[in-house]
Scaffold this active site. Structure first.
Site, PDB file in Angstrom:
ATOM      1  N   ASP A 171       0.859  -1.177   0.000  1.00 55.96           N
ATOM      2  CA  ASP A 171       0.000   0.000   0.000  1.00 55.96           C
ATOM      3  C   ASP A 171       0.899   1.232   0.000  1.00 55.96           C
ATOM      4  O   ASP A 171       2.094   1.141   0.291  1.00 55.96           O
ATOM      5  CB  ASP A 171      -0.928   0.006   1.216  1.00 55.96           C
ATOM      6  CG  ASP A 171      -2.221   0.784   0.978  1.00 55.96           C
ATOM      7  OD1 ASP A 171      -2.346   1.453  -0.080  1.00 55.96           O
ATOM      8  OD2 ASP A 171      -3.111   0.730   1.836  1.00 55.96           O
ATOM      9  N   ASP A 172       0.312   2.367  -0.344  1.00 55.47           N
ATOM     10  CA  ASP A 172       1.081   3.604  -0.361  1.00 55.47           C
ATOM     11  C   ASP A 172       1.401   4.085   1.051  1.00 55.47           C
ATOM     12  O   ASP A 172       2.480   4.572   1.328  1.00 55.47           O
ATOM     13  CB  ASP A 172       0.363   4.692  -1.160  1.00 55.47           C
ATOM     14  CG  ASP A 172      -1.069   4.972  -0.684  1.00 55.47           C
ATOM     15  OD1 ASP A 172      -1.592   4.232   0.193  1.00 55.47           O
ATOM     16  OD2 ASP A 172      -1.688   5.915  -1.201  1.00 55.47           O
ATOM     17  N   ASP A 204      -1.903   4.443   7.876  1.00 58.57           N
ATOM     18  CA  ASP A 204      -2.275   5.574   8.721  1.00 58.57           C
ATOM     19  C   ASP A 204      -2.573   5.054  10.123  1.00 58.57           C
ATOM     20  O   ASP A 204      -1.697   4.982  10.967  1.00 58.57           O
ATOM     21  CB  ASP A 204      -3.469   6.297   8.103  1.00 58.57           C
ATOM     22  CG  ASP A 204      -3.779   7.628   8.767  1.00 58.57           C
ATOM     23  OD1 ASP A 204      -3.594   7.753   9.991  1.00 58.57           O
ATOM     24  OD2 ASP A 204      -4.230   8.553   8.077  1.00 58.57           O
TER      25      ASP A 204
END
Length: 167
Positions: free
Chosen positions: A102-103, A106
């Site tokens: 994933d980028d 969070d």
């Protein structure tokens, strides 16, 4: 006290920077797969993981690429994570030999959900925030929890007021 909005503490990532950071992630993952250092497949968490997954697949010589679609944001607000589309079940198994990309992590909710599905997969992100980085096995850059990352697919060039306002 400032009149800035929380998302104005931004980390702006260009296409060039994303490419460099994704290649740095590939270097960290090179030779770490369970099959004599190779990975069986790369699975991108859509949509943010697609660009890094493409770069990783190229750099690491991985030909099998799939996606898992997890929705956990509504614009800039995080919500309950749910899987909209899963990758090929036969390929995935318990996740052994699979690189899940994933980028950004969070809060970690998305990766926590996917990790429960594929506990033996290797989870990597380009960027990580403190609340979620325990869900990631490998990442490149950590940013503070209150930083909003602006990815190149979210931006357009336009005028921006100076940080301290106008004269």
């Amino acid at each position: 006290m400032t009149d800035r909005l929380p998302h104005e503490k931004g980390f702006h990532v260009s296409w060039d920077q994303l490419h460099r950071d994704s290649r740095a992630l590939a270097w960290r993952l090179d030779g770490r797969g369970p099959d004599d250092g190779a990975w069986k497949a790369v699975v991108a968490i859509t949509r943010g993981g697609m660009a890094p997954a493409m770069i990783l697949a190229r750099e690491l010589g991985i030909r099998t690429v799939d996606t898992i679609s997890v929705k956990s944001y509504e614009h800039q607000s995080q919500s309950h994570a749910k899987v909209l589309k899963a990758p090929d079940a036969e390929m995935m198994g318990d996740g052994t030999g699979i690189l899940v990309i994933d980028d950004l992590v969070d809060t970690g909710r998305t990766l926590e959900l996917v990790r429960k599905m594929y506990p033996k997969a290797h989870f990597a992100t380009v960027y990580a925030k403190p609340l979620g980085n325990k869900q990631v096995d490998t990442y490149v850059t950590e940013v503070s929890q209150d930083t909003w990352i602006f990815f190149p697919w979210d931006m357009a060039l336009q005028y921006v007021e100076p940080y301290r306002g106008r004269d």
